[in-house]
Design a protein around this motif. Structure first.
Motif, short mmCIF file in Angstrom:
data_model
loop_
_atom_site.label_atom_id
_atom_site.label_comp_id
_atom_site.label_asym_id
_atom_site.label_seq_id
_atom_site.Cartn_x
_atom_site.Cartn_y
_atom_site.Cartn_z
N VAL A 139 0.85 -1.20 0.00
CA VAL A 139 0.00 0.00 0.00
C VAL A 139 0.88 1.26 0.00
O VAL A 139 0.52 2.30 -0.54
N THR A 237 -1.68 -6.27 -5.67
CA THR A 237 -3.02 -5.72 -5.62
C THR A 237 -3.08 -4.23 -5.32
O THR A 237 -3.57 -3.44 -6.12
N MET A 238 -2.60 -3.84 -4.14
CA MET A 238 -2.90 -2.50 -3.67
C MET A 238 -2.28 -1.41 -4.54
O MET A 238 -2.92 -0.42 -4.86
N SER A 269 -15.30 -6.06 -3.88
CA SER A 269 -15.43 -6.37 -2.46
C SER A 269 -15.67 -5.10 -1.65
O SER A 269 -16.29 -5.15 -0.60
N ILE B 129 -4.47 -11.78 -2.30
CA ILE B 129 -5.89 -11.46 -2.49
C ILE B 129 -6.72 -12.73 -2.63
O ILE B 129 -7.89 -12.76 -2.27
N VAL B 130 -6.09 -13.81 -3.12
CA VAL B 130 -6.81 -15.09 -3.20
C VAL B 130 -7.13 -15.59 -1.79
O VAL B 130 -8.23 -16.07 -1.52
N TYR B 131 -6.17 -15.43 -0.86
CA TYR B 131 -6.46 -15.78 0.53
C TYR B 131 -7.61 -14.94 1.05
O TYR B 131 -8.44 -15.41 1.84
N ILE B 133 -10.16 -13.79 -0.62
CA ILE B 133 -11.43 -14.33 -1.13
C ILE B 133 -11.82 -15.59 -0.38
O ILE B 133 -12.98 -15.80 -0.03
N LEU B 136 -13.14 -14.64 2.90
CA LEU B 136 -14.50 -14.11 2.75
C LEU B 136 -15.51 -15.24 2.65
O LEU B 136 -16.54 -15.25 3.32
N ARG B 147 -17.67 -9.97 9.77
CA ARG B 147 -16.47 -9.22 9.41
C ARG B 147 -15.73 -8.84 10.69
O ARG B 147 -15.62 -7.68 11.06
N THR B 221 -2.60 -5.65 3.00
CA THR B 221 -3.81 -4.86 2.93
C THR B 221 -4.95 -5.61 2.26
O THR B 221 -6.07 -5.65 2.75
N ALA B 222 -4.63 -6.22 1.10
CA ALA B 222 -5.68 -6.77 0.25
C ALA B 222 -6.59 -7.78 0.96
O ALA B 222 -7.81 -7.66 0.86
N ILE B 225 -9.04 -6.04 3.25
CA ILE B 225 -10.08 -5.32 2.53
C ILE B 225 -11.16 -6.29 2.06
O ILE B 225 -12.35 -6.01 2.13
N MET B 226 -10.71 -7.49 1.62
CA MET B 226 -11.67 -8.52 1.21
C MET B 226 -12.55 -8.93 2.38
O MET B 226 -13.75 -9.07 2.25
N PRO B 248 -3.00 -0.73 7.59
CA PRO B 248 -2.95 -0.64 6.12
C PRO B 248 -4.29 -0.24 5.51
O PRO B 248 -4.31 0.48 4.50
N ILE B 251 -4.62 3.45 5.86
CA ILE B 251 -3.74 4.12 4.88
C ILE B 251 -4.38 4.10 3.49
O ILE B 251 -4.46 5.12 2.81
N TYR B 252 -4.89 2.93 3.12
CA TYR B 252 -5.53 2.82 1.81
C TYR B 252 -6.69 3.80 1.69
O TYR B 252 -6.82 4.51 0.69
#
Lengths: 313, 293
Positions: A139, A237-238, A269, B129-131, B133, B136, B147, B221-222, B225-226, B248, B251-252
């Protein structure tokens, strides 16, 4: 005589213990517990594959695979919707290609410098610094792209969009640079010193030794580091979400806003897609594609490492 | 005759000179590129520090996020990250070290165990990001954990488990065989040997790996966020089932806003995040240095 009779029961007891190999239940339990922990990794993989397949199959019941894989329009949320994944794949390829173009030459040159030319003192400072930089969260690179790289590009190329593939490619390139440098450095240093000495003894210069002896000898490790970096850039990603935007686009230039596969997943998402809907399922299909691509690259890099490793003793 | 051999000497001399010039050019080129790369990364850090120093004060560390930049802070994100890291450590370290111990000390080299090894190295390369998903679908929706902190911690644990396992195995491998032989010779069982001798001997290496894995988790981060770590949280979580935000994510959130003030806030938060990471990495380096002696 009577002393042996006295001793016999004790002796047989010990013998029974040794011969029957009594099961130590505590030991057995602990070992099973540890094995169970080791199985978690297999279970994780199974769960990943099952979840991705399950949602993927229900997606393909609504959308023809041909439309998904060969369609050139990705409009999942608006009517009329269209589910051609190629724009997302193209966006990912564009960023990855640009990043590789930046990171591979710089990373390889750094690796050559560190392993062949740098003094011990320089090496022992630069290497930990590179390792530290490899740990900077992605990020932060996104921040760097938006607040530094994009404004800089705007002054050079006035027509460039606020979100653009160029900026994304640059920061992803910078991001994977330490990884290529440290991994390739390890590979080059594993080349035995005798090979270099042989080359020098034949009158080769340091340039010739490096490019014609050391680099070919360490090539498998160097190639593996490239592939790992590319796989990392694809899954990144970020930074690309922040820098490259959210417009699925098959533009040929680096100057327009695009959307990568990963950025699409983040976008959906953040919008809190309801479970079971088509938009929710696209998450899993795109993730499955991402998973397969990166897995293939990782397996390929391991295969190169094993297949083409020059073994020296 | 004499003239021509002189000429031949001259050309070969010149050829040699050219080769040497090429070599020295090449070495300077590589050095230049290396330092340019390091300078580029240093520029990144410098830029963040210049931007972020403005808002960085006690008030920033002790306030909740706010619409007004002057009042905004990262208290909830900081506390969320601390919660997350503690939970991840509780979940991932025991499982990771146990797996490493099993693979190095107990398992026979059969097909199942080779599969496990191959599998772990492949899991390490799966994009984060796969983790996210999977987290989720499995934790948030499947197990109905919502969440919450625990969903985030479980997802992140899956993400860093391969890292911990690989680092721990490397550490365990460096323990000399003679220590195990001595323990076995005195009648110790496998577990007694592993617990009382192998584990203490490889402890510094394992600790280094664990710290590096946790510092990766801090910056990811990713996946969070998921999972949907909320971006606006004006309370502190009380337990693992509460919703949360983390550094993170905060920050995003700030970087993604168009206003310049929020970018500066993001830079301040990045400084705090990098400071935490730097302290952890420094600890790892000190531990490694101490054990090398």
């Amino acid at each position: 005589m009577y002393s042996t009779a006295l001793n016999r029961p004790v002796l047989t007891d010990t013998f029974i213990n040794i011969n029957k190999r009594t099961i130590r239940w505590g030991e057995f339990l602990i070992q099973s517990g540890l094995a169970l922990c080791a199985l978690i990794s297999i279970i994780t993989t199974a769960v990943i594959i099952i979840i991705l397949c399950k949602e993927g199959f229900s997606f393909f019941q609504h959308i023809a695979p041909a439309e998904f894989f060969f369609g050139t329009r990705w409009v999942p949320l608006l009517e009329p919707s269209s589910f051609g994944v190629l724009p997302l794949v193209w966006g990912t390829l564009l960023v990855t290609f640009g990043a590789a173009l930046i990171a591979i030459p710089i990373g390889l040159a750094s690796a050559i410098y560190l392993s062949e030319y740098a003094s011990h003192k320089v090496r022992s400072t630069v290497k930990p610094v590179l390792e530290l930089l490899a740990g900077i969260p992605t990020v932060v690179y996104g921040y760097f792209a938006l607040t530094f790289v994009t404004p800089l590009l705007k002054t050079i190329i006035p027509g460039i969009q606020v979100f653009n593939a160029f900026s994304g490619a640059i920061v992803v390139g910078i991001m994977v640079l330490p990884m290529i440098a440290t991994l390739s450095d390890n590979a080059l240093r594993a080349v035995p010193q005798t090979l270099r000495q042989g080359a020098y003894a034949l009158g080769a210069t340091s340039y010739e030794t490096t490019t014609q002896v050391v680099l070919p000898a360490g090539l498998s490790g160097v190639m593996a580091s490239f592939l790992l970096a590319i796989s990392r850039a694809i899954g990144e990603t970020m930074a690309v979400t922040l820098a490259a935007g959210a417009t699925p686009n098959m533009s040929l230039t680096f100057l327009e806003s695009i959307q990568t596969m990963t950025a699409y997943i983040v976008q959906i998402s953040l919008g809190d897609a309801p479970a079971g809907g088509l938009a929710y399922q696209t998450l899993f299909v795109v993730a499955a594609l991402l998973f397969i691509i990166t897995l293939m690259l990782n397996v390929l890099s391991q295969w190169i490492l094993n297949r083409y490793r020059e073994a020296y003793d | 005759m004499n003239q021509s051999s002189d000429n031949a000497l001259n050309t070969s001399d010149r050829h040699l000179q050219r080769r040497h010039r090429k070599a020295s050019l090449f070495s300077s080129f590589c050095a230049l590129i290396t330092f340019m790369g390091v300078a580029l990364l240093a520029l990144l850090l410098y830029q963040v520090c210049v931007d972020g120093i403005k808002w960085l004060d006690i008030q920033f560390l002790t306030s909740f996020p706010s619409r007004f930049p002057a009042r905004a802070g990262i208290l909830s994100a900081l506390v969320g990250t601390l919660w997350l890291i503690s939970l991840i450590a509780l979940i991932a370290i025991p499982i990771g070290v146990a797996t490493a111990l099993y693979l190095e000390e107990f398992s026979k080299k059969n097909r199942l165990n080779r599969l496990i090894e191959l599998n772990i190295s492949n899991l390490a390369g799966v994009p984060s990001i796969v983790y996210g998903i999977i987290g989720l679908a499995l934790f948030v929706r499947g197990l109905n954990l919502e969440r919450s902190l625990i969903s985030g911690a479980l997802t992140m644990s899956l993400l860093i488990l391969p890292v911990i396992i690989i680092a721990s195995r490397e550490a365990i491998k460096t323990v000399p065989m003679s220590i195990r032989h001595a323990a076995f010779a005195l009648g110790a069982t496998r577990w007694q040997t592993a617990w009382a001798h192998v584990l203490p001997a490889s402890f510094p290496g394992i600790l280094t790996g664990v710290i590096l894995a946790l510092s990766r988790a801090i910056g990811e981060t990713a996946p969070l966020i998921m999972i949907g770590g909320l971006t606006y949280v004006a309370f502190l979580p009380d337990g693992p089932m509460d919703s949360f935000t983390a550094m993170p994510i905060q920050i995003y959130n700030w970087v993604a806003r168009p206003q310049h003030e929020f970018h500066q806030l993001a830079a301040s938060a990045i400084i705090v995040l990098l400071a935490v990471l730097l302290i952890m990495n420094a600890a790892a380096i000190v531990i490694r240095h101490k054990t090398e002696r």
